[in-house]
Scaffold this active site. Structure first.
Site, short mmCIF file in Angstrom:
data_model
loop_
_atom_site.label_atom_id
_atom_site.label_comp_id
_atom_site.label_asym_id
_atom_site.label_seq_id
_atom_site.Cartn_x
_atom_site.Cartn_y
_atom_site.Cartn_z
N LYS A 97 0.81 -1.23 0.00
CA LYS A 97 0.00 0.00 0.00
C LYS A 97 0.83 1.26 0.00
O LYS A 97 0.51 2.23 -0.69
CB LYS A 97 -1.02 0.02 1.13
CG LYS A 97 -0.62 -0.49 2.52
CD LYS A 97 -0.66 -1.99 2.70
CE LYS A 97 0.15 -2.44 3.89
NZ LYS A 97 -0.64 -2.58 5.07
N ILE A 128 -11.66 -7.77 1.79
CA ILE A 128 -12.88 -7.16 1.21
C ILE A 128 -12.58 -6.70 -0.22
O ILE A 128 -11.66 -5.92 -0.42
CB ILE A 128 -13.36 -5.93 2.03
CG1 ILE A 128 -13.43 -6.24 3.52
CG2 ILE A 128 -14.69 -5.43 1.51
CD1 ILE A 128 -13.82 -5.04 4.39
N GLY A 179 0.46 -10.82 13.43
CA GLY A 179 0.89 -10.50 12.06
C GLY A 179 0.03 -9.42 11.40
O GLY A 179 0.05 -9.27 10.19
N GLU A 182 2.24 -3.44 10.84
CA GLU A 182 3.38 -3.22 9.95
C GLU A 182 4.66 -3.48 10.74
O GLU A 182 4.67 -3.38 11.97
CB GLU A 182 3.38 -1.77 9.45
CG GLU A 182 2.14 -1.38 8.67
CD GLU A 182 1.96 -2.24 7.43
OE1 GLU A 182 2.84 -2.24 6.57
OE2 GLU A 182 0.94 -2.93 7.34
N ASP A 193 -0.65 4.21 7.41
CA ASP A 193 -1.12 3.08 6.61
C ASP A 193 -2.54 3.34 6.09
O ASP A 193 -2.84 3.10 4.93
CB ASP A 193 -1.10 1.79 7.47
CG ASP A 193 -1.57 0.57 6.70
OD1 ASP A 193 -0.80 0.08 5.86
OD2 ASP A 193 -2.72 0.13 6.92
N LYS A 197 -3.76 3.78 2.10
CA LYS A 197 -4.83 3.01 1.46
C LYS A 197 -5.91 3.95 0.89
O LYS A 197 -6.43 3.74 -0.19
CB LYS A 197 -5.46 2.05 2.47
CG LYS A 197 -4.52 0.92 2.87
CD LYS A 197 -5.02 0.20 4.11
CE LYS A 197 -4.16 -0.99 4.46
NZ LYS A 197 -4.42 -1.50 5.81
N GLY A 295 -3.92 -9.83 8.28
CA GLY A 295 -3.66 -11.23 8.63
C GLY A 295 -3.30 -12.04 7.41
O GLY A 295 -3.55 -11.65 6.27
#
Ligand code: HSE
Length: 416
Positions: A97, A128, A179, A182, A193, A197, A295
């Site tokens: 991203k 999604i 996980g 970042e 982040d 996006k 994830g």
């Protein structure tokens, strides 16, 4: 006829390994990982050693590899890999991203000049399918607004702190262990982040190609426990919300900020690492997309779907950018905001159009007021000095509306 896909994979971390496992479980896809390029050869990997190399040219210059999948977290290296792959006539799937947000104009140019496909559904909201929906389904001029939770780690942290009583450090550690975070968690916590996006989701939604630093944003780092107490007193929750709204002037207001969300709002339902997107369009009213936003497998599932889409030659057309009149960002709005603070001397009251609530006797003081978007965009006081700014529900006030509201408030105060 679907072509056989021979994949060169960059990165074998949370997402890369997830993809390796997911591909093993979907033999019908006719996609095979031929080589994996990694940075650190000393690390133990759950795959045959012969699969790995540290030489990127073994993938980028192999004529039998027709797809490069790039899931590394170094944005500069990722851009280098993606550009070379496209130039070398390969199709590319990426989940980076930061790289996409920072290099979007160059990536658009590369897709045009090489004619190759670059897909990156996994880069926003992981599982999604939001990019393809914005691109294909809402291929019209009716998108009134989009309101979304696009960062799983911050949503996970807020859920753990405010609903399960963990402290910030414990919650972040859990997000890291799972996980979701970042490798530099500041990117999640301070909103980088999410704004990355939002940058390219705005391209697919509205044809906007502004960079991340042109969007007003903050993360969750300033939120206090007392802010959550205020929220629950009002039957609301605090979420990190990315929002874009079409204005009467035809432009779009966009920002990523913490926001109070009413308990009946769809986004209040989004907990832990889940993401959610509420789209409001002309005739269908509201639609709500919900799914895991971080994830290993949820992200790998989006990468897998992009790989599958390459088999029938799918490309983003950037319809809002190339086939419609693209929108531009506007700063001509006002925001209704809540600010909690320790010291009122560090909150410039005169910057506000008007103040609606004033709570000076609490342990942690706060006010609710209306302020010009541009005043927030061009200053930092609201992020500093232990100040915590949170948008109220439905925070956007357009200019004409503000004039009316301001006039009314002055009249009520007997000065209009
Ligand atoms: N750190 C990101 C998040 C990973 O928490 O949403 C998925 O993009």
């Amino acid at each position: 006829m679907h072509q056989q896909l021979n994949i060169g994979l960059f990165g074998f971390g949370v997402v890369g390994e997830g993809l390796y496992k997911v591909l093993q479980q979907t033999p019908s896809l006719k996609a095979e990982i031929k080589k994996v390029c990694i940075k650190n050869p000393g690390k133990k990997r759950n795959a045959p050693e012969s699969l790995f190399t540290t030489n990127k040219d073994e993938l980028l210059n192999d004529p039998t590899i027709n797809v490069i999948v790039e899931v590394i977290d170094d944005a500069d290296a990722a851009f280098e890999i993606v550009s070379t792959a496209l130039r070398n006539g390969k199709q590319v799937v990426s989940a980076s991203k930061k790289m996409i947000a920072e290099h979007l104009p160059a990536l658009l140019e590369l897709q045009n000049t090489t004619g190759q496909s670059l897909l990156y559904e996994a880069a926003a909201c992981a599982s999604i399918p939001v990019i393809r929906n914005l691109e294909e389904y809402y291929d019209n001029d009716l998108l009134h607004s989009i309101k979304a939770i696009v960062n799983g780690s911050t949503n996970f942290i807020l859920t753990k702190i405010f609903e399960e009583g963990l402290d910030f450090k414990q919650a972040l550690l859990l997000a890291q262990q799972a996980g979701f975070a970042e490798s530099n968690p500041k990117l999640d916590v301070e909103g980088y982040d999410a704004v990355n996006k939002w940058t390219f989701l705005l391209t697919h939604a509205y044809g906007i190609t502004s960079g991340p630093n042109e969007i007003l944003f903050n993360g969750i780092q300033n939120i206090h426990a007392t802010d959550a107490t205020v929220a629950s007193g009002k039957k609301q929750e605090i979420k990190l919300v990315a929002q874009a709204q079409k204005l009467l002037n035809g432009k779009v207001a966009a920002f990523v900020l913490p926001q109070f969300i009413k308990q009946e709002d769809h986004l209040a339902f989004v907990k832990n690492e889940y993401n959610g997107v509420v789209i409001e369009s002309g005739f269908s009213d509201k639609q709500f997309f919900y799914g895991k936003g971080a994830g290993s497998f949820p992200t790998a599932s989006a990468v897998l779907s992009d790989i599958s889409a390459l088999r029938y030659g799918y490309k983003y057309e950037y319809k809002k950018l190339y086939h419609h009149q693209p929108h531009s960002l506007s700063q001509d709005i006002f925001l209704r905001v809540y600010i909690s603070f320790d010291d009122i001397a560090l909150v410039p009251k005169e910057e506000f159009e008007w103040i609606e609530e004033w709570h000076a006797n609490e342990d942690r003081k706060y006010l609710v007021g209306v302020i010009a978007f541009s005043k927030l965009k061009n200053s930092n006081w609201w992020k500093e000095n232990n100040n915590s700014l949170i948008l109220t529900p439905d925070p956007v006030i357009e200019e004409t509306e503000t004039r009316k509201l301001k006039k009314r408030s002055l009249e009520l105060a007997g000065i209009g």
